[in-house]
Design an enzyme around this catalytic site. Structure first.
Site, PDB file in Angstrom:
ATOM      1  N   GLY A   1      51.694  24.860  84.572  1.00 47.58           N
ATOM      2  CA  GLY A   1      50.780  25.311  85.628  1.00 47.58           C
ATOM      3  C   GLY A   1      51.178  26.659  86.215  1.00 47.58           C
ATOM      4  O   GLY A   1      52.313  27.115  86.075  1.00 47.58           O
TER       5      GLY A   1
ATOM      6  N   GLN B   1      51.187  24.797  76.091  1.00 45.21           N
ATOM      7  CA  GLN B   1      49.824  24.381  76.404  1.00 45.21           C
ATOM      8  C   GLN B   1      49.062  25.676  76.694  1.00 45.21           C
ATOM      9  O   GLN B   1      49.230  26.276  77.754  1.00 45.21           O
ATOM     10  CB  GLN B   1      49.837  23.459  77.640  1.00 45.21           C
TER      11      GLN B   1
ATOM     12  N   GLY C   1      47.234  12.273  94.754  1.00 42.49           N
ATOM     13  CA  GLY C   1      46.412  11.205  94.210  1.00 42.49           C
ATOM     14  C   GLY C   1      46.740   9.918  94.949  1.00 42.49           C
ATOM     15  O   GLY C   1      47.892   9.660  95.266  1.00 42.49           O
TER      16      GLY C   1
ATOM     17  N   ASN D   1      50.538   8.894  94.573  1.00 44.37           N
ATOM     18  CA  ASN D   1      51.142   9.025  93.255  1.00 44.37           C
ATOM     19  C   ASN D   1      52.157  10.159  93.281  1.00 44.37           C
ATOM     20  O   ASN D   1      51.830  11.294  93.619  1.00 44.37           O
ATOM     21  CB  ASN D   1      50.015   9.342  92.254  1.00 44.37           C
TER      22      ASN D   1
ATOM     23  N   GLU E   1      42.229  11.020  92.553  1.00 47.35           N
ATOM     24  CA  GLU E   1      42.662  12.321  93.059  1.00 47.35           C
ATOM     25  C   GLU E   1      41.984  12.619  94.390  1.00 47.35           C
ATOM     26  O   GLU E   1      40.845  12.200  94.619  1.00 47.35           O
ATOM     27  CB  GLU E   1      42.323  13.426  92.045  1.00 47.35           C
TER      28      GLU E   1
ATOM     29  N   ARG F   1      49.513  28.747  94.535  1.00 49.93           N
ATOM     30  CA  ARG F   1      49.804  28.767  95.971  1.00 49.93           C
ATOM     31  C   ARG F   1      51.140  29.427  96.334  1.00 49.93           C
ATOM     32  O   ARG F   1      51.426  29.682  97.489  1.00 49.93           O
ATOM     33  CB  ARG F   1      49.760  27.341  96.532  1.00 49.93           C
TER      34      ARG F   1
ATOM     35  N   ASP G   1      58.121  21.031  89.066  1.00 44.79           N
ATOM     36  CA  ASP G   1      58.163  21.541  90.440  1.00 44.79           C
ATOM     37  C   ASP G   1      58.601  20.471  91.442  1.00 44.79           C
ATOM     38  O   ASP G   1      58.281  20.538  92.615  1.00 44.79           O
ATOM     39  CB  ASP G   1      56.793  22.127  90.835  1.00 44.79           C
TER      40      ASP G   1
ATOM     41  N   TYR H   1      84.752  60.746  91.173  1.00 39.66           N
ATOM     42  CA  TYR H   1      83.455  61.158  90.648  1.00 39.66           C
ATOM     43  C   TYR H   1      83.269  62.650  90.887  1.00 39.66           C
ATOM     44  O   TYR H   1      83.404  63.133  92.025  1.00 39.66           O
ATOM     45  CB  TYR H   1      82.374  60.347  91.381  1.00 39.66           C
TER      46      TYR H   1
HETATM   47  C1  UD1 Z   1      49.289  15.618  90.387  1.00 38.39           C
HETATM   48  C2  UD1 Z   1      48.614  14.276  90.190  1.00 38.39           C
HETATM   49  C3  UD1 Z   1      48.499  13.599  91.559  1.00 38.39           C
HETATM   50  C4  UD1 Z   1      49.868  13.473  92.185  1.00 38.39           C
HETATM   51  C5  UD1 Z   1      50.562  14.807  92.268  1.00 38.39           C
HETATM   52  C6  UD1 Z   1      52.003  14.637  92.679  1.00 38.39           C
HETATM   53  C7  UD1 Z   1      47.077  14.462  88.299  1.00 38.39           C
HETATM   54  C8  UD1 Z   1      45.667  14.598  87.889  1.00 38.39           C
HETATM   55  N1  UD1 Z   1      47.311  14.430  89.606  1.00 38.39           N
HETATM   56  O1  UD1 Z   1      48.439  16.408  91.180  1.00 38.39           O
HETATM   57  O2  UD1 Z   1      47.931  12.313  91.414  1.00 38.39           O
HETATM   58  O3  UD1 Z   1      49.770  12.897  93.466  1.00 38.39           O
HETATM   59  O4  UD1 Z   1      50.574  15.435  90.970  1.00 38.39           O
HETATM   60  O5  UD1 Z   1      52.631  15.850  92.892  1.00 38.39           O
HETATM   61  O6  UD1 Z   1      47.943  14.351  87.458  1.00 38.39           O
HETATM   62  N2  UD1 Z   1      50.461  20.995  84.688  1.00 38.39           N
HETATM   63  C9  UD1 Z   1      50.501  21.406  83.374  1.00 38.39           C
HETATM   64  N3  UD1 Z   1      49.318  21.634  82.726  1.00 38.39           N
HETATM   65  C10 UD1 Z   1      48.127  21.456  83.297  1.00 38.39           C
HETATM   66  C11 UD1 Z   1      48.094  21.034  84.642  1.00 38.39           C
HETATM   67  C12 UD1 Z   1      49.287  20.808  85.307  1.00 38.39           C
HETATM   68  O7  UD1 Z   1      51.567  21.574  82.810  1.00 38.39           O
HETATM   69  O8  UD1 Z   1      47.116  21.666  82.618  1.00 38.39           O
HETATM   70  C13 UD1 Z   1      51.729  20.738  85.381  1.00 38.39           C
HETATM   71  C14 UD1 Z   1      51.955  21.632  86.578  1.00 38.39           C
HETATM   72  O9  UD1 Z   1      52.658  22.804  86.187  1.00 38.39           O
HETATM   73  C15 UD1 Z   1      52.794  20.762  87.493  1.00 38.39           C
HETATM   74  C16 UD1 Z   1      52.331  19.345  87.143  1.00 38.39           C
HETATM   75  O10 UD1 Z   1      51.701  19.437  85.889  1.00 38.39           O
HETATM   76  O11 UD1 Z   1      54.164  20.862  87.202  1.00 38.39           O
HETATM   77  C17 UD1 Z   1      51.367  18.773  88.182  1.00 38.39           C
HETATM   78  O12 UD1 Z   1      50.209  19.582  88.230  1.00 38.39           O
HETATM   79  P1  UD1 Z   1      49.508  19.957  89.596  1.00 38.39           P
HETATM   80  O13 UD1 Z   1      48.329  20.803  89.301  1.00 38.39           O
HETATM   81  O14 UD1 Z   1      50.498  20.446  90.564  1.00 38.39           O
HETATM   82  O15 UD1 Z   1      48.965  18.506  90.010  1.00 38.39           O
HETATM   83  P2  UD1 Z   1      48.604  17.993  91.438  1.00 38.39           P
HETATM   84  O16 UD1 Z   1      47.262  18.508  91.819  1.00 38.39           O
HETATM   85  O17 UD1 Z   1      49.726  18.259  92.348  1.00 38.39           O
HETATM   86 CA    CA Z   2      51.775  19.613  92.302  1.00 35.97          CA
END
Ligand code: UD1
Ligand code: CA
Length: 459
Positions: A12, A74, A141, A170, A155, A16, A104, A388
């Site tokens: 990701g 990805q 979530g 979650n 979510e 933010r 993260d 120097y």
């Molecule tokens: C996600 C969960 C949410 C949970 C929260 C906890 C989903 C749909 N939602 O939401 O239920 O409460 O984490 O912190 O899973 N990432 C990728 N590829 C992508 C998207 C995300 O690698 O295509 C990675 C991000 O870099 C990050 C992690 O997945 O490390 C979570 O993604 P993020 O977009 O932060 O999810 P949240 O909206 O926080």
């Molecule tokens: Ca997150």
């Protein structure tokens, strides 16, 4: 020990954070965030660690170049479900449980992970979610349950007003049976508020497939805190710093004011040492036993050996200090500064790329650069190595036992032989043989009653 595979999501963007640096490379206590879940997985005995990268993929790979992890790129971030899906071919043994962590989430611990995997196995679940009860569930979530049964995860953006009231969330950490995970992901669609493939949908799908779906709740919510903004980063930093300080205090280091002491995670300090307030010990520094590090000192990439005393307000970078050395107050030791045992660099002394031999003293107001000073040397106040010429740097050598008078300029390249004395205020441009006296002073001229006469004339 239970065998398991780990997938770490780190593709990701971290919008933010408002940063050009990929989110997972922001440091927490001097270490890029991505290292923390990797270290937790490693120490809990993961047999394979797969990191999903995307945004800033090359820099993340570089950061982890000496780690035993494999990478899956990805290309497009289509959601957390998609991120895990792209790992399908990379997972070498699909009969093992797969632990999914986020890049993260730096405060997650090894013992929580172990207990979590253990309960997944004991309960014979196909998927286990780590949940948490939080005061402010905003952005997470929500765990939707029927009694003790977990039905699904919704979510924030898809949740009804009623669902938004739920405070069980979650964590984004899961343990999933390998055979089930990819079968379930095949069924995940992207018809939702964000048009993404949600990993969270495997809960509902698991139930539909008649699999056992479980959950465990974490006690310490900080552990699952995700860093999404710089505000979160500061919270994570503070919590991690406290762990570092606790470890040091338990190992016998006195930290006078833990709220105002900053020590990076890789710093080691020997037992019996005392650290005063407002001290910053940054990455790559190691402090021996029974040392004293006084107020306001900043040390980075340096070795401080046993019983050394760093007085207030010193800046020490890339230096190597032997045992029983004394530094400061207000000293600046720059890269390549070496103090041998019992050497001293006193107040307002700057040392760069120079060795100060055993027991030698540079006590006041000096600049020593590109120099090799032997043992038992005394360098008088205000002595400067003129290293120097505007283009090149030159070396000064002072042999054992020499005495350099105050206010000496040593115009390099120059050598002062062993046991020699340089008279105060000299500018030394030529080598001085051993056991000589060398001085370049012009003779002092005194005109008696000079001011008295002047004053009379003025009347
Ligand atoms: C996600 C969960 C949410 C949970 C929260 C906890 C989903 C749909 N939602 O939401 O239920 O409460 O984490 O912190 O899973 N990432 C990728 N590829 C992508 C998207 C995300 O690698 O295509 C990675 C991000 O870099 C990050 C992690 O997945 O490390 C979570 O993604 P993020 O977009 O932060 O999810 P949240 O909206 O926080
Ligand atoms: Ca997150």
């Amino acid at each position: 020990m239970i065998k398991f595979t780990t997938i770490i999501l780190a593709a990701g963007k971290g919008t933010r954070m408002k940063s050009d640096l990929p989110k997972v490379l922001h440091p927490v206590c001097g270490r890029a965030m991505i290292h923390f879940p990797i270290q937790v997985a490693e120490s809990a005995g993961a047999s394979e660690i797969i990191t999903v990268i995307g945004h800033g993929a090359e820099s993340v790979k570089d950061e982890l170049s000496d780690k035993k992890v494999s990478f899956v790129t990805q290309e497009e971030q289509l959601g957390t479900g998609h991120a895990v899906m792209v790992c399908k071919d990379a997972v070498s043994d699909k009969s093992l449980p797969i632990v999914i962590l986020c890049g993260d989430v730096p405060l997650f611990t090894k013992s929580t992970l172990e207990g979590f995997v253990q309960s997944h196995m004991t309960e014979k679940n196909s998927v286990t979610v780590l949940s948490a009860e939080v005061a402010d569930p905003n952005g997470y979530g929500r765990i939707i349950k029927d009694g003790d049964e977990i039905l699904k995860i919704v979510e924030e953006k898809d949740a009804s007003t009623e669902e938004k009231q739920i405070r069980e969330i979650n964590s984004g950490i899961y343990c999933v049976s390998g055979d089930f995970l990819f079968e379930a992901l095949d069924r995940v669609g992207n018809i939702n508020a964000q048009g993404e493939y949600y990993l969270t949908d495997i809960i509902k799908i698991g139930r539909e497939m008649g699999r056992r779906v479980g959950w465990t709740t974490i006690n310490d919510n900080l552990e699952i805190m995700g860093v999404n903004s710089r505000k979160d980063l500061a919270i994570a930093e503070k919590a991690m710093a406290q762990r570092v300080l606790d470890r040091l205090m338990l190992s016998g280091v006195t930290i006078k004011d833990p709220d105002n002491t900053y020590i990076d995670i890789d710093v080691n300090i020997g037992a019996g040492s005392v650290v005063y307030p407002q001290v910053s010990l940054e990455s790559g520094c190691s402090v021996g036993k029974d040392c004293i590090i006084e107020t306001g000192t900043v040390i980075k990439d340096s070795l401080i050996s046993d019983r050394s005393h760093i007085k207030p307000y010193c800046v020490i970078t890339g230096a190597k200090l032997g045992e029983d050395t004394t530094v400061g107050p207000f000293a600046h030791l720059r890269p390549g500064a070496v103090l041998k045992n019992a050497a001293k660099a006193g107040n307002f002394v700057e040392i760069k790329k120079a060795t100060i031999g055993e027991g030698s003293k540079v006590s006041h107001l000096s600049y020593i650069g590109d120099a090799d000073i032997g043992s038992g040397v005394n360098v008088g106040a205000g002595t400067i190595t003129c290293n120097y010429d505007g283009k090149n740097k030159f070396q000064t050598v002072i042999e054992d036992g020499a005495f350099i008078g105050s206010g000496t300029n040593l115009v390099a390249p120059v050598r002062v032989g062993s046991g020699s004395i340089i008279g105060a205020g000299s500018t030394i441009t030529k080598d001085v043989p051993p056991e000589a006296l060398s001085l370049t002073r012009t003779e002092q001229k005194t005109l008696p009653d000079w001011t008295k006469k002047k004053n009379k004339e003025a009347k």
